[in-house]
Structures are given as C-alpha cells and as structure tokens.
Motif scaffolding. Structure first.
Motif, PDB file in Angstrom:
ATOM      1  N   GLU A 139       0.852  -1.194   0.000  1.00 37.66           N
ATOM      2  CA  GLU A 139       0.000   0.000   0.000  1.00 37.66           C
ATOM      3  C   GLU A 139       0.889   1.245   0.000  1.00 37.66           C
ATOM      4  O   GLU A 139       1.994   1.229   0.540  1.00 37.66           O
ATOM      5  CB  GLU A 139      -0.903  -0.002   1.241  1.00 37.66           C
ATOM      6  CG  GLU A 139      -1.894  -1.150   1.271  1.00 37.66           C
ATOM      7  CD  GLU A 139      -2.943  -1.055   0.172  1.00 37.66           C
ATOM      8  OE1 GLU A 139      -3.172   0.066  -0.342  1.00 37.66           O
ATOM      9  OE2 GLU A 139      -3.516  -2.097  -0.183  1.00 37.66           O
ATOM     10  N   PRO A 140       0.481   2.358  -0.586  1.00 38.39           N
ATOM     11  CA  PRO A 140      -0.771   2.492  -1.334  1.00 38.39           C
ATOM     12  C   PRO A 140      -0.676   1.766  -2.672  1.00 38.39           C
ATOM     13  O   PRO A 140       0.397   1.686  -3.268  1.00 38.39           O
ATOM     14  CB  PRO A 140      -0.894   4.007  -1.536  1.00 38.39           C
ATOM     15  CG  PRO A 140       0.525   4.475  -1.559  1.00 38.39           C
ATOM     16  CD  PRO A 140       1.246   3.608  -0.585  1.00 38.39           C
ATOM     17  N   ARG A 141      -1.780   1.240  -3.136  1.00 40.09           N
ATOM     18  CA  ARG A 141      -1.786   0.469  -4.377  1.00 40.09           C
ATOM     19  C   ARG A 141      -1.504   1.371  -5.576  1.00 40.09           C
ATOM     20  O   ARG A 141      -2.063   2.460  -5.691  1.00 40.09           O
ATOM     21  CB  ARG A 141      -3.132  -0.240  -4.549  1.00 40.09           C
ATOM     22  CG  ARG A 141      -3.163  -1.205  -5.722  1.00 40.09           C
ATOM     23  CD  ARG A 141      -4.364  -2.124  -5.640  1.00 40.09           C
ATOM     24  NE  ARG A 141      -4.370  -3.055  -6.756  1.00 40.09           N
ATOM     25  CZ  ARG A 141      -5.195  -2.981  -7.796  1.00 40.09           C
ATOM     26  NH1 ARG A 141      -6.098  -2.005  -7.849  1.00 40.09           N
ATOM     27  NH2 ARG A 141      -5.149  -3.858  -8.774  1.00 40.09           N
ATOM     28  N   GLN A 142      -0.618   0.898  -6.449  1.00 35.18           N
ATOM     29  CA  GLN A 142      -0.317   1.602  -7.690  1.00 35.18           C
ATOM     30  C   GLN A 142      -0.543   0.653  -8.863  1.00 35.18           C
ATOM     31  O   GLN A 142      -0.301  -0.547  -8.759  1.00 35.18           O
ATOM     32  CB  GLN A 142       1.144   2.075  -7.703  1.00 35.18           C
ATOM     33  CG  GLN A 142       1.471   3.101  -6.645  1.00 35.18           C
ATOM     34  CD  GLN A 142       2.962   3.416  -6.643  1.00 35.18           C
ATOM     35  OE1 GLN A 142       3.753   2.680  -6.074  1.00 35.18           O
ATOM     36  NE2 GLN A 142       3.321   4.501  -7.303  1.00 35.18           N
ATOM     37  N   VAL A 143      -0.989   1.207  -9.985  1.00 32.92           N
ATOM     38  CA  VAL A 143      -1.266   0.406 -11.180  1.00 32.92           C
ATOM     39  C   VAL A 143      -0.718   1.126 -12.406  1.00 32.92           C
ATOM     40  O   VAL A 143      -0.871   2.351 -12.538  1.00 32.92           O
ATOM     41  CB  VAL A 143      -2.781   0.153 -11.357  1.00 32.92           C
ATOM     42  CG1 VAL A 143      -3.058  -0.652 -12.624  1.00 32.92           C
ATOM     43  CG2 VAL A 143      -3.351  -0.580 -10.142  1.00 32.92           C
ATOM     44  N   GLU A 144      -0.064   0.371 -13.302  1.00 32.30           N
ATOM     45  CA  GLU A 144       0.464   0.916 -14.555  1.00 32.30           C
ATOM     46  C   GLU A 144       0.165  -0.059 -15.693  1.00 32.30           C
ATOM     47  O   GLU A 144       0.391  -1.265 -15.539  1.00 32.30           O
ATOM     48  CB  GLU A 144       1.986   1.096 -14.488  1.00 32.30           C
ATOM     49  CG  GLU A 144       2.473   2.059 -13.446  1.00 32.30           C
ATOM     50  CD  GLU A 144       3.996   2.047 -13.331  1.00 32.30           C
ATOM     51  OE1 GLU A 144       4.515   2.829 -12.532  1.00 32.30           O
ATOM     52  OE2 GLU A 144       4.653   1.239 -14.040  1.00 32.30           O
ATOM     53  N   PRO A 145      -0.332   0.408 -16.831  1.00 30.26           N
ATOM     54  CA  PRO A 145      -0.508  -0.494 -17.978  1.00 30.26           C
ATOM     55  C   PRO A 145       0.848  -1.045 -18.443  1.00 30.26           C
ATOM     56  O   PRO A 145       1.862  -0.350 -18.352  1.00 30.26           O
ATOM     57  CB  PRO A 145      -1.121   0.409 -19.055  1.00 30.26           C
ATOM     58  CG  PRO A 145      -1.707   1.565 -18.312  1.00 30.26           C
ATOM     59  CD  PRO A 145      -0.828   1.760 -17.113  1.00 30.26           C
ATOM     60  N   LEU A 146       0.854  -2.292 -18.913  1.00 25.77           N
ATOM     61  CA  LEU A 146       2.079  -2.851 -19.486  1.00 25.77           C
ATOM     62  C   LEU A 146       2.414  -2.138 -20.796  1.00 25.77           C
ATOM     63  O   LEU A 146       1.520  -1.762 -21.558  1.00 25.77           O
ATOM     64  CB  LEU A 146       1.919  -4.350 -19.738  1.00 25.77           C
ATOM     65  CG  LEU A 146       1.724  -5.243 -18.525  1.00 25.77           C
ATOM     66  CD1 LEU A 146       1.667  -6.717 -18.952  1.00 25.77           C
ATOM     67  CD2 LEU A 146       2.830  -5.047 -17.491  1.00 25.77           C
ATOM     68  N   ASP A 147       3.699  -1.967 -21.055  1.00 23.25           N
ATOM     69  CA  ASP A 147       4.163  -1.260 -22.251  1.00 23.25           C
ATOM     70  C   ASP A 147       4.817  -2.234 -23.229  1.00 23.25           C
ATOM     71  O   ASP A 147       5.852  -2.833 -22.902  1.00 23.25           O
ATOM     72  CB  ASP A 147       5.192  -0.192 -21.882  1.00 23.25           C
ATOM     73  CG  ASP A 147       4.589   0.921 -21.027  1.00 23.25           C
ATOM     74  OD1 ASP A 147       3.471   1.348 -21.348  1.00 23.25           O
ATOM     75  OD2 ASP A 147       5.253   1.351 -20.056  1.00 23.25           O
ATOM     76  N   PRO A 148       4.258  -2.403 -24.437  1.00 22.84           N
ATOM     77  CA  PRO A 148       4.964  -3.170 -25.474  1.00 22.84           C
ATOM     78  C   PRO A 148       6.206  -2.390 -25.913  1.00 22.84           C
ATOM     79  O   PRO A 148       6.299  -1.178 -25.674  1.00 22.84           O
ATOM     80  CB  PRO A 148       3.944  -3.262 -26.614  1.00 22.84           C
ATOM     81  CG  PRO A 148       2.652  -2.774 -26.059  1.00 22.84           C
ATOM     82  CD  PRO A 148       2.974  -1.883 -24.920  1.00 22.84           C
TER      83      PRO A 148
END
Length: 528
Positions: A448-457
């Motif tokens: 925590e705190p939760r973090q989110v990132e899209p995967l990058d091609p």
C-alpha cells in the motif's frame, strides 16, 4: 566498456582472430569519429551447430568494442539457396533460428538488449528493395553472380535463377540495414567483393568486410549442418557430445585441421581468456593456459594428450550447451523443432500440428490471445465514475470496447494514444450495461498504497502484433477462454514483474518480436 577504449583498442577487439579484413583503413577512420555499425546474417536452413559459437563469440567482441550490432535472420536467402528451406517450412525454421541464436548468445553472456534482430522478409519485400534488385540485375552478369555464390550457394548442374539472385540480395542488405560493415565467414569473400564492386554502381557506399576463418569440423573438414559426423548439434545430449568428441580427428602433435583446437582458439579463449586442461594428478594435474599459442605449442610437442584435450573441451562445451538444452526443454519448443525439420512432404501437416496445443487441458501461455493495441479514446463509464470506457485498436476492422478500473491510477490523457497489451480471448462480459471485449493487462504494486500501470509493449510494435511468453511463441490461442476452466487465472498466479520491470510468467519474459514487454516503475509487482 566500448566508451572507455581508444580507437586502436576497439580496432584490436573488432579484428582479433579474424582471417581477413577488407577495407581496414576505413575502420580506423570510422572509429576516430564514432562506433562501428556492423551486421551478421544467417540463412535459416539446417540446424545451427556448435561452430555457430565462433560468430557468437566475435559478436561479443564487437559489443565490447562499442559496435552497434544487427543480426539478420535471412529467411528469404534460405529459400533462394536452391530451396534449402522449403517455403512451407520457412516461418518455422526462422522461429527456430531466432530462439536458438538468442539462447546461444545468452549462454555466453551477451546482453540481448544491446542487439538488433531483424528478418530479411521484414524489408526485402518492400517496393524500394525490390526495385533495387531489378536495378542490380540489369548490371550484373550471369558469370559474376554465379562466381560470387560459388562458396555459399549450393552448386548444381542446372542452377536455378534464385541462386543467382542470392549474392545481389546479400549486397543490398548492407545498404538497407544502414551498416558500415558486414561480418561473415571467409567462405563469403566472393560475395563481399561482389558487393564492393556493384553497390557503388547503384550510388551506394562500399562497406567494410570482416571475415572469420572456417572452423574445421570433427572429421577435419569444414563443419557442416549436412554432415552429421562433422558437427555437434546445439541440442545434442551429453552422451552424444562425448561420443562425437571421442571420434573427432585429433592426431597427437597435429595442429592442422584440428577442429578441437580451433574451437578452443575461436570460442573458448575469447570468452574466458583462459582454458584449463583437466587431467589426472599422475599426469601432472590440471593446467591453466592464458594464451592459446602456449596450448597449441604444448599440443604440438605432445605435452598435452588428445584425450585430455577432448575431455576438457567436453566439460567446457557442455557448460555452454546446458542453458540452451534447458530453454528448449519445453513442449512448445520441442514441437517447433519437430515441425521445422520435418520432411517437406509432411510440411503442411507439421505446420498445422505445430499450431495445436499438446492437450486442451494444458495450461500454457500460448493459449492466451495477447496483442499490442493502441488506446484511441478514453471516457468515463456512463454509469460508473470509477471505470474507464476505452476504445482500443488491435488491428481489427473495428476497435474493441474495454472497461477498466484505471480511473484512480492513470489520468485519461496518459492513456490516450498509448500502446498497451490487451488480452483478447476472454469471454465478453457486461459491466454496468456495457460489454467489455478484452482485458487491459497492467502491473500492480504489492503493498500500500496500491499503484497500477498499464504494461508497455516495445516501442515500434505493430497494432495487432502478438504478445507471447518466451519459449511459447508457437501454438494457437484458444478462440475463447472458458470461464469454468479458469485458464487465465491459473496462468496469472505465476505472472510477475521482474526487478528490471519486465513482465514475466515463471521468470520467462513477455515479448513481441521487437523485445520485452515492461512497465515503468513497479518492479516486483503483480500483473492483472
């Protein structure tokens, strides 16, 4: 390391152990200004064998010297060379070469991220390249084309026109790959001089040519993919390696046409800067050589016995082969080998079979239909402020509608026009009245705190290009993942982000043909 070396030191690394350099004066001139750009190409025909470690070792030298190195998988050349690779097997053999060459480089510690990999058909079918083939064919005589390919192209009584095109294409590759130099075996010399003669006629620069000696095979002649007894295959078992080395030509005191000594000189010494002769204490015990010339001198004087030389090479060679054997010990790659080197008459069946999973119940990554997509629009879900409604282009006639929970983690403007990885074969589900046609794969932090990132091609990836897990390049994805089978959930349990921020399944990288799939910062995280 290359930045710390003087131009003279770089030149020494680039040219050491080479048999010949054409245009060496230009080499120093280039190195005084910048690093050298060089390429090595391999036609995707028979299975690579241990002699391929010779160019691999030299590629390691090039990288140490700061060179920009491109590796060309010459698939079209393989077909043109008297159809050594039948058209229906070309794609499979090229995949095999890509996997095995990368495994060889990794086994000798070469960082793949410093290399550029490309297939011939990625650019050789373009309008510009094709026009240059025609332009070149209007200048080259049949005599010159046949002479240029004499040492490389398979010679037959009634040669096909395709074999006469081969040298011209190899010459044009130098221009289209934008390199200063081409590297190859000395058997390529006639093609290299052909390129030096004809490229200027098209208005293109003459390139440098770097040539390795040809390494003798185990029988004393050139090591060849077509002569089983002359070579050790990269996937041979340890007992097969022992058996072949035991039969190898290695006459006491004879250093001529000695494949064992040549392998030590051109592979093992450059990699380790030393070689250890392993022997019983009653014969003097182990001895470490830090200069190849001393080892050759002792062998010529019969101080080193052929049996001890072979046993020592066997140990060193198996250390190189073990990581390659391990990589290919997967159902997917075993199936690829079988399909790529099946009989041509069985090719169509092989291609079909290679696209099948070994069992409908196998939970393997190739069952996932992961593709490169581009976010072309982002809006809040009309009935849920915590959800995004995204339109993602994956190369299909219409973009897919995808619902994601990224609102609190990623600003809308950071998603717009971004390349992403989309899982496309989940069963569509309605979320607050809108059907979601895929899952946007993201990295998420553990704590925590939760973090989110899209995967990058990788940058430059094409829309709709398949994203796969290393070692699971082949195999047809399920048309639709059945929710009750929980295939994605079972695979997801082993998804992780590495310490280098690379997406992985069981420590095998998510990839496209341009490189690894990654995230920005969430190393050690999960993937969902």
């Amino acid at each position: 390391m290359g930045d710390e070396l003087t131009p003279k030191e770089k030149s020494h690394l680039i040219t050491r152990n080479l048999q010949e350099v054409l245009g060496e004066d230009k080499l120093m001139a280039i190195l005084q200004e910048r690093d050298l750009k060089v390429y090595w190409g391999t036609a995707t025909t028979g299975k690579p064998h241990v002699a391929y470690f010779v160019p691999m070792s030299k590629i390691a030298d090039f990288l140490k010297a700061g060179c920009e190195v491109t590796i060309l998988f010459a698939d079209l050349h393989a077909y043109l060379d008297n159809m050594k690779a039948p058209w229906e097997l070309l794609e499979l053999r090229t995949r095999y070469y890509e996997n095995v060459i990368k495994a060889m480089l990794e086994s000798i510690g070469v960082p793949l991220e410093k290399l550029k990999f490309i297939r011939g058909t990625d650019y050789q079918l373009s309008k510009e390249y094709t026009l240059d083939v025609y332009r070149l064919s209007s200048l080259v005589t049949q005599h010159d084309a046949k002479k240029a390919g004499a040492e490389v192209v398979k010679q037959v009584e009634h040669p096909l026109l395709s074999g006469l095109l081969y040298p011209g294409l190899q010459a044009l590759d130098e221009e289209y790959l934008k390199v200063d130099a081409q590297f190859g075996g000395v058997d390529q010399r006639k093609i290299f001089t052909f390129a030096e003669k004809y490229l200027p006629s098209l208005g293109y620069a003459k390139r440098l040519h770097l040539m390795n000696p040809m390494v003798p095979g185990l029988t004393g002649s050139k090591m060849s993919s077509s002569e089983e007894e002359s070579k050790i295959d990269l996937l041979d078992r340890k007992e097969d390696v022992k058996k072949k080395l035991k039969k190898a030509f290695c006459e006491p005191g004879n250093v001529e046409n000695n494949g064992i000594l040549s392998f030590i000189k051109h592979v093992l010494f450059p990699l380790k800067s030393e070689f250890v002769i392993l022997r019983d204490t009653k014969w003097g015990g182990n001895k470490t050589y830090t200069a190849y010339e001393e080892l050759e001198k002792d062998f010529a004087a019969e101080v080193v016995h052929p049996g001890d030389l072979k046993n020592s090479v066997e140990v060193a060679l198996n250390k190189l082969l073990d990581p390659i054997r391990e990589k290919f010990n997967t159902p997917e790659l075993k199936k690829l080998i079988s399909a790529a080197y099946s009989e041509p008459s069985k090719a169509k069946a092989s291609v079909k079979n290679s696209n099948q999973n070994s069992s409908p119940e196998d939970v393997i990554p190739s069952r996932l239909d992961m593709r490169v997509g581009k976010v072309i629009s982002v809006e809040k879900h009309p009935d849920a402020d915590s959800l995004y409604l995204e339109k993602i282009d994956v190369g299909e006639p219409e973009p897919r509608t995808v619902i994601s929970g990224l609102v609190q983690f990623v600003p809308k403007e950071q998603l717009q026009d971004r390349l992403v990885v989309l899982l496309c074969n989940l069963k569509p589900q309605k979320m607050r009245g809108v059907e979601s046609q895929g899952m946007l794969l993201c990295a998420s932090s553990v704590g925590e705190p939760r973090q989110v990132e899209p995967l990058d091609p990788p940058a430059g990836s094409c829309l709709g290009e398949r994203v796969y897990v290393e070692g699971y390049e082949i195999g047809q994805p399920d048309d639709e993942l059945k929710p009750k089978k929980r295939v994605f959930e079972k695979l997801q349990a082993d998804f992780r982000i590495s310490e280098d921020c690379v997406a992985q399944w069981k420590q095998k990288n998510f990839m496209t043909k341009l490189g690894n799939v990654s995230c920005k910062t969430l190393k050690g995280g999960n993937i969902s």
